[in-house]
Enzyme design. Structure first.
Site, PDB file in Angstrom:
ATOM      1  N   GLU A 153     -46.243  81.213 -44.257  1.00 34.81           N
ATOM      2  CA  GLU A 153     -45.786  80.595 -43.014  1.00 34.81           C
ATOM      3  C   GLU A 153     -45.688  81.559 -41.843  1.00 34.81           C
ATOM      4  OE1 GLU A 153     -41.944  81.851 -45.139  1.00 34.81           O
ATOM      5  OE2 GLU A 153     -43.982  81.252 -45.640  1.00 34.81           O
TER       6      GLU A 153
ATOM      7  N   GLY B 269     -35.653  83.366 -50.371  1.00 38.24           N
ATOM      8  CA  GLY B 269     -34.208  83.579 -50.402  1.00 38.24           C
ATOM      9  C   GLY B 269     -33.905  85.005 -50.830  1.00 38.24           C
TER      10      GLY B 269
ATOM     11  N   HIS C   3     -45.504  85.184 -48.050  1.00 35.43           N
ATOM     12  CA  HIS C   3     -45.065  84.146 -47.112  1.00 35.43           C
ATOM     13  C   HIS C   3     -46.256  83.633 -46.289  1.00 35.43           C
ATOM     14  CE1 HIS C   3     -40.657  84.551 -47.534  1.00 35.43           C
ATOM     15  NE2 HIS C   3     -40.942  85.801 -47.840  1.00 35.43           N
TER      16      HIS C   3
ATOM     17  N   LYS D 278     -38.781  73.215 -30.221  1.00 34.86           N
ATOM     18  CA  LYS D 278     -38.852  73.382 -28.767  1.00 34.86           C
ATOM     19  C   LYS D 278     -40.232  73.019 -28.208  1.00 34.86           C
ATOM     20  CE  LYS D 278     -36.250  75.148 -26.196  1.00 34.86           C
ATOM     21  NZ  LYS D 278     -35.256  74.562 -25.262  1.00 34.86           N
TER      22      LYS D 278
ATOM     23  N   CYS E 171     -42.167  82.823 -52.291  1.00 30.91           N
ATOM     24  CA  CYS E 171     -41.308  83.985 -52.511  1.00 30.91           C
ATOM     25  C   CYS E 171     -40.244  83.677 -53.574  1.00 30.91           C
ATOM     26  CB  CYS E 171     -40.700  84.450 -51.195  1.00 30.91           C
ATOM     27  SG  CYS E 171     -40.019  86.130 -51.285  1.00 30.91           S
ATOM     28  N   TYR E 172     -38.962  83.601 -53.207  1.00 28.65           N
ATOM     29  CA  TYR E 172     -37.940  83.224 -54.184  1.00 28.65           C
ATOM     30  C   TYR E 172     -38.289  81.878 -54.816  1.00 28.65           C
ATOM     31  CZ  TYR E 172     -33.404  81.865 -56.157  1.00 28.65           C
ATOM     32  OH  TYR E 172     -32.409  81.466 -57.016  1.00 28.65           O
TER      33      TYR E 172
ATOM     34  N   GLY F 117     -29.855  70.059 -17.233  1.00 27.10           N
ATOM     35  CA  GLY F 117     -30.979  70.441 -16.392  1.00 27.10           C
ATOM     36  C   GLY F 117     -31.989  71.288 -17.120  1.00 27.10           C
ATOM     37  N   GLY F 118     -31.656  71.701 -18.356  1.00 26.11           N
ATOM     38  CA  GLY F 118     -32.604  72.435 -19.180  1.00 26.11           C
ATOM     39  C   GLY F 118     -33.681  71.502 -19.713  1.00 26.11           C
ATOM     40  N   VAL F 119     -34.668  72.075 -20.393  1.00 25.56           N
ATOM     41  CA  VAL F 119     -35.798  71.298 -20.893  1.00 25.56           C
ATOM     42  C   VAL F 119     -35.340  70.196 -21.853  1.00 25.56           C
ATOM     43  CG1 VAL F 119     -37.943  71.395 -22.219  1.00 25.56           C
ATOM     44  CG2 VAL F 119     -37.382  73.237 -20.625  1.00 25.56           C
ATOM     45  N   ASP F 120     -34.469  70.548 -22.798  1.00 30.34           N
ATOM     46  CA  ASP F 120     -34.085  69.597 -23.841  1.00 30.34           C
ATOM     47  C   ASP F 120     -33.336  68.388 -23.270  1.00 30.34           C
ATOM     48  OD1 ASP F 120     -35.150  71.499 -25.528  1.00 30.34           O
ATOM     49  OD2 ASP F 120     -33.210  72.421 -25.943  1.00 30.34           O
ATOM     50  N   SER F 121     -32.297  68.647 -22.487  1.00 30.91           N
ATOM     51  CA  SER F 121     -31.514  67.527 -21.962  1.00 30.91           C
ATOM     52  C   SER F 121     -32.314  66.730 -20.934  1.00 30.91           C
ATOM     53  CB  SER F 121     -30.189  68.007 -21.363  1.00 30.91           C
ATOM     54  OG  SER F 121     -30.407  68.799 -20.214  1.00 30.91           O
TER      55      SER F 121
END
Length: 513
Positions: free
Chosen positions: A171, A55, A169, A369, A82-83, A224-228
């Site tokens: 990550e 943070g 960090h 994603k 970190c924080y 029509g995208g990947v998610d939907s």
């Protein structure tokens, strides 16, 4: 959620999503929660471990986010980053103060490899630092497990209480052995078994959707995208013809995309569902006329989505559920607790207050994603569909800076088509996370033939990313960029300049608005 869980408590760090993503890469389910979450709420979730994020604040500032000391008495393993490391030290009566020397970027760190967090890690390892404060005195019972020449406590641990902290960090990809450290925490400290697998997610989600929906009618918002698309196939597998997919062609799609979506999900496609295409191009152009502010555009586009769905629902009779392809980064970027709102997503913050459905179902809400893509493959979806270019719900509305008009849509569609075509021809599209053309609102003087022009500048974007939370600009070969630029200014009326965006995420987002 029946899976074992790690909670990421968010104290305003920019890498909150990334921490959760890395934990899931260890096959352990993880969620980001605001630091305002109560002790009782944490107990109710029964997590196997807790991670404090970084943070921007100083822990000794009274206005900074803090947490009740009781959290350290729960017996749940905690990793402070970190924080989060400074917060752990400060809350447990250690000393945190302004560092004589700040550290930013790649830093060589000496680590104690006998500590469980650093098992299998090199004694000298490169980590990513980003701090102006430091821990000058550890709390009682803690030992120093890592240091640098200017940071005496780069990591500390109290194994008896299962409390660990790193000033750096782990990550981020710049910390070379960070995944090993996180894996050690998840498996060796928290005792996780790693039961978060996409195969089981798909099976359990289909089963839970059947139970939840019963004999109800479902309307799916299909872009029509990947998610939907993955969301639609999940529902198709779960309830078949109880599902009606409404595809709204809002006139803000890529060139030829409306027809491509219909070919996959329409009556001649492989899926058991009802498909309706709504051609609403002019409706959207009218609504967006004169609107330049990005958030207003997103809200308008999101609200019109819902209005169209409501109208279609009335035509087919009572509809019980609305399905959306919302994913986890959408949720977090739209604001989590007191975290900053990066941008409203049309399927999260853009929804109007009144929605004419009993309930909204978001089966992918907790997925990143790349996890969505894995789910698509588990569902047997073709690779060309699963790995197609990501496309935002507001479409080209957020790739046109300023007011959206039919003419500007034409320009960006044509420019984008040329860009994608030339990248594919050259094989330069391999391994790219996302690439597209956007239209700036900058107009500049040019010359074509013997005539002066005053036309728009198109910006080309291409990034390398695995999770869409962080990204770096891709180095497209110059001969490819040169050919793309030449074709665009020669073939797309209204453009006399082509720019290439070299900015990463952060500080930029992948989309322009």
């Amino acid at each position: 959620m029946k899976n074992e869980m790690i909670i990421v408590l968010d104290f305003g760090g920019q890498y909150n999503q990334l921490i959760a993503r890395r934990v899931r890469e260890c096959n352990v389910y993880c969620e980001v929660k605001p630091y305002t979450m109560t002790i009782d709420e944490i107990k109710a979730l029964n997590p196997r471990g807790i991670i404090f994020t970084g943070g921007p604040n100083s822990v000794y500032d009274e206005s900074s986010p803090h947490y009740d000391k009781e959290i350290f008495e729960l017996g749940i393993p905690i990793l402070g980053i970190c924080y989060g490391s400074q917060l752990m030290a400060y809350t447990l009566d250690g000393v945190v103060e302004t560092a004589p020397v700040s550290e930013y970027g790649h830093t060589e760190v000496d680590v104690d490899t006998t500590d469980v967090l650093f098992e299998g890690v090199s004694e000298k390892t490169v980590c990513w630092m980003s701090h102006t404060d430091y821990i000058s005195k550890t709390p009682e019972g803690f030992k120093v497990t890592a240091h640098t020449p200017v940071c005496p406590v780069a990591a500390m641990a109290c194994p008896e209480r299962k409390l660990y902290a790193t000033q750096f960090h782990p990550e981020v990809m710049h910390t070379k052995e960070g995944m090993k450290m996180l894996s050690n925490f998840v498996y060796k400290v928290c005792g996780c078994a790693g039961d978060w697998k996409m195969e089981s997610f798909v099976e359990s989600t289909i089963q839970s959707l059947r139970e939840k929906i019963g004999s109800g009618k479902v309307l799916c918002a299909l872009s029509g995208g990947v998610d939907s698309s993955v969301a639609a196939v999940l529902l198709s597998k779960a309830v078949g013809k109880q599902l009606t997919c409404v595809f709204v062609d809002h006139g803000l799609l890529r060139k030829n995309e409306g027809d491509e979506v219909e070919a996959v999900f329409g009556p001649d496609g492989p899926y058991e569902l009802n498909f309706i295409r709504v051609n609403a191009q002019q409706r959207y152009y009218d609504k967006l006329k004169g609107v330049e502010e990005p958030e207003r555009k997103r809200k308008i586009i999101g609200e019109e989505f819902i209005r169209v769905f409501e109208e279609e629902a009335k035509k087919i009779g009572a509809v019980d559920f609305l399905v959306q392809g919302t994913i986890y980064p959408d949720v977090i970027e739209s604001g989590l607790g007191k975290s900053a709102v990066i941008k409203s997503h049309h399927n999260v913050g853009g929804l109007p207050d009144v929605v004419d459905f009993k309930e909204i179902i978001e089966p992918l809400r907790m997925l990143f994603k790349d996890e969505v893509r894995k789910a698509g493959l588990e569902l047997g979806m073709p690779e060309y569909l699963v790995f197609r270019q990501p496309f935002p719900g507001p479409g080209l509305g957020v790739r046109i800076v300023g007011e959206v008009t039919e003419e500007k849509v034409r320009i960006v569609q044509e420019a984008d088509y040329i860009y994608r075509e030339e990248l594919a021809k050259a094989g330069a599209d391999k391994n790219l996370g996302q690439y597209f053309a956007a239209l700036t609102n900058m107009r500049s003087v040019g010359v074509m033939g013997d005539f002066r022009t005053y036309d728009y500048a198109v910006a080309l974007r291409a990034v390398l990313t695995s999770d869409f939370m962080t990204a770096e600009a891709a180095e497209i070969p110059w001969d490819v960029l040169s050919k793309v630029a030449s074709r665009i200014v020669n073939e797309v009326k209204g453009v006399n300049r082509v720019l290439y965006d070299c900015t990463g995420k952060p500080p930029a987002t992948i989309e322009f608005e």
